[in-house]
Design a protein around this motif. Structure first.
Motif, PDB file in Angstrom:
ATOM      1  N   MET A   1      17.153  -1.463  13.748  1.00 31.53           N
ATOM      2  CA  MET A   1      17.039  -2.749  13.077  1.00 31.53           C
ATOM      3  C   MET A   1      15.570  -3.034  12.790  1.00 31.53           C
ATOM      4  N   GLY A   2      15.317  -3.635  11.639  1.00 27.45           N
ATOM      5  CA  GLY A   2      13.958  -3.971  11.278  1.00 27.45           C
ATOM      6  C   GLY A   2      13.928  -5.096  10.260  1.00 27.45           C
ATOM      7  N   THR A   3      12.728  -5.581   9.981  1.00 26.81           N
ATOM      8  CA  THR A   3      12.495  -6.603   8.972  1.00 26.81           C
ATOM      9  C   THR A   3      11.365  -6.122   8.068  1.00 26.81           C
ATOM     10  N   MET A   4      11.191  -6.787   6.949  1.00 22.40           N
ATOM     11  CA  MET A   4      10.088  -6.457   6.038  1.00 22.40           C
ATOM     12  C   MET A   4       9.609  -7.734   5.361  1.00 22.40           C
ATOM     13  N   ASN A   5       8.287  -7.936   5.351  1.00 21.95           N
ATOM     14  CA  ASN A   5       7.739  -9.041   4.581  1.00 21.95           C
ATOM     15  C   ASN A   5       7.438  -8.540   3.163  1.00 21.95           C
ATOM     16  N   VAL A   6       6.973  -9.443   2.314  1.00 14.66           N
ATOM     17  CA  VAL A   6       6.786  -9.081   0.908  1.00 14.66           C
ATOM     18  C   VAL A   6       5.725  -7.983   0.728  1.00 14.66           C
ATOM     19  N   GLU A   7       4.717  -7.951   1.579  1.00 13.96           N
ATOM     20  CA  GLU A   7       3.698  -6.901   1.456  1.00 13.96           C
ATOM     21  C   GLU A   7       4.301  -5.521   1.739  1.00 13.96           C
ATOM     22  N   LYS A   8       5.156  -5.433   2.735  1.00 12.20           N
ATOM     23  CA  LYS A   8       5.825  -4.170   3.038  1.00 12.20           C
ATOM     24  C   LYS A   8       6.807  -3.802   1.917  1.00 12.20           C
ATOM     25  N   ILE A   9       7.515  -4.805   1.399  1.00 10.05           N
ATOM     26  CA  ILE A   9       8.456  -4.571   0.298  1.00 10.05           C
ATOM     27  C   ILE A   9       7.728  -3.949  -0.889  1.00 10.05           C
ATOM     28  N   ARG A  10       6.513  -4.423  -1.175  1.00  6.68           N
ATOM     29  CA  ARG A  10       5.742  -3.912  -2.312  1.00  6.68           C
ATOM     30  C   ARG A  10       5.352  -2.446  -2.131  1.00  6.68           C
ATOM     31  N   ASN A  11       5.367  -1.950  -0.892  1.00  8.19           N
ATOM     32  CA  ASN A  11       5.130  -0.521  -0.660  1.00  8.19           C
ATOM     33  C   ASN A  11       6.324   0.329  -1.090  1.00  8.19           C
ATOM     34  N   TYR A  12       7.510  -0.279  -1.132  1.00  9.51           N
ATOM     35  CA  TYR A  12       8.731   0.458  -1.437  1.00  9.51           C
ATOM     36  C   TYR A  12       9.230   0.261  -2.860  1.00  9.51           C
ATOM     37  N   LEU A  13       8.941  -0.891  -3.456  1.00  2.68           N
ATOM     38  CA  LEU A  13       9.420  -1.174  -4.807  1.00  2.68           C
ATOM     39  C   LEU A  13       8.245  -1.238  -5.773  1.00  2.68           C
ATOM     40  N   PRO A  14       8.370  -0.640  -6.955  1.00  4.32           N
ATOM     41  CA  PRO A  14       7.279  -0.691  -7.924  1.00  4.32           C
ATOM     42  C   PRO A  14       7.218  -2.029  -8.671  1.00  4.32           C
ATOM     43  N   HIS A  15       8.231  -2.859  -8.529  1.00  4.46           N
ATOM     44  CA  HIS A  15       8.313  -4.116  -9.264  1.00  4.46           C
ATOM     45  C   HIS A  15       7.215  -5.087  -8.835  1.00  4.46           C
ATOM     46  N   ARG A  16       6.730  -5.858  -9.797  1.00  2.00           N
ATOM     47  CA  ARG A  16       5.740  -6.897  -9.560  1.00  2.00           C
ATOM     48  C   ARG A  16       6.154  -8.135 -10.348  1.00  2.00           C
ATOM     49  N   TYR A  17       5.444  -9.230 -10.142  1.00  2.00           N
ATOM     50  CA  TYR A  17       5.762 -10.463 -10.842  1.00  2.00           C
ATOM     51  C   TYR A  17       5.847 -10.187 -12.341  1.00  2.00           C
ATOM     52  N   PRO A  18       6.848 -10.695 -13.008  1.00  2.00           N
ATOM     53  CA  PRO A  18       7.891 -11.603 -12.529  1.00  2.00           C
ATOM     54  C   PRO A  18       9.180 -10.891 -12.131  1.00  2.00           C
ATOM     55  N   PHE A  19       9.101  -9.586 -11.872  1.00  2.00           N
ATOM     56  CA  PHE A  19      10.328  -8.830 -11.674  1.00  2.00           C
ATOM     57  C   PHE A  19      10.593  -8.376 -10.247  1.00  2.00           C
TER      58      PHE A  19
END
Length: 150
Positions: free
Chosen positions: A1-19
């Motif tokens: 089990m784990g959690t992810m904040n938005v900074e960690k999410i940005r390491n995994y997804l190439p999407h940026r504002y507004p997407f």
């Protein structure tokens, strides 16, 4: 089990504002499921046009948010952060059901569950809820593949 904040999410997804449509991962279990949230605000780019006097989050954006959640679970399951040459693509949406409108001020709680994986293809059951009520459900098929350079 784990959690992810938005900074960690940005390491995994190439999407940026507004997407970038996942604000936080509340929990995940590698190879099984992931629960994430999207805070829907009045500052979203779609609010002025969908619809001007009664904004409703477009269903396609909810599906995209769910697909992004599957990407997070997929990359965590593969045990790696994506490389620049890895594409994670939504390739099919089946059994989509839209049960209630999602509006600014709502918190979309998204749950995705891995159903099966065969080669580069992944199948997930996905649902988004607001205040515990089902807003959207769908079966999503995604593919993770290395991009070939021409």
């Amino acid at each position: 089990m784990g959690t992810m904040n938005v900074e960690k999410i940005r390491n995994y997804l190439p999407h940026r504002y507004p997407f970038l449509l996942v604000d936080r991962v509340l929990e995940y279990e590698v190879g099984k499921s992931l629960t994430a949230i999207k805070n829907v605000t009045v500052n979203e780019p779609w609010v002025n046009g969908h619809f001007p006097h009664q904004p409703i989050m477009p269903g396609v954006l909810i599906i995209e948010a769910l697909a992004q959640a599957t990407g997070l679970l997929g990359f965590r399951t593969m045990g790696e952060e994506p490389q620049n040459d890895t594409l994670y693509l939504l390739v099919a949406v089946d059994k989509a059901r839209f049960k209630q409108a999602v509006v600014p001020g709502d918190q979309l709680v998204m749950k995705v569950e891995l159903v099966k994986r065969k080669g580069i293809m992944w199948v997930f059951n996905a649902e988004a809820r607001v205040d515990g009520k089902l807003a959207v459900s769908a079966e999503l098929m995604c593919a993770a593949k290395k991009e070939t350079v021409a």
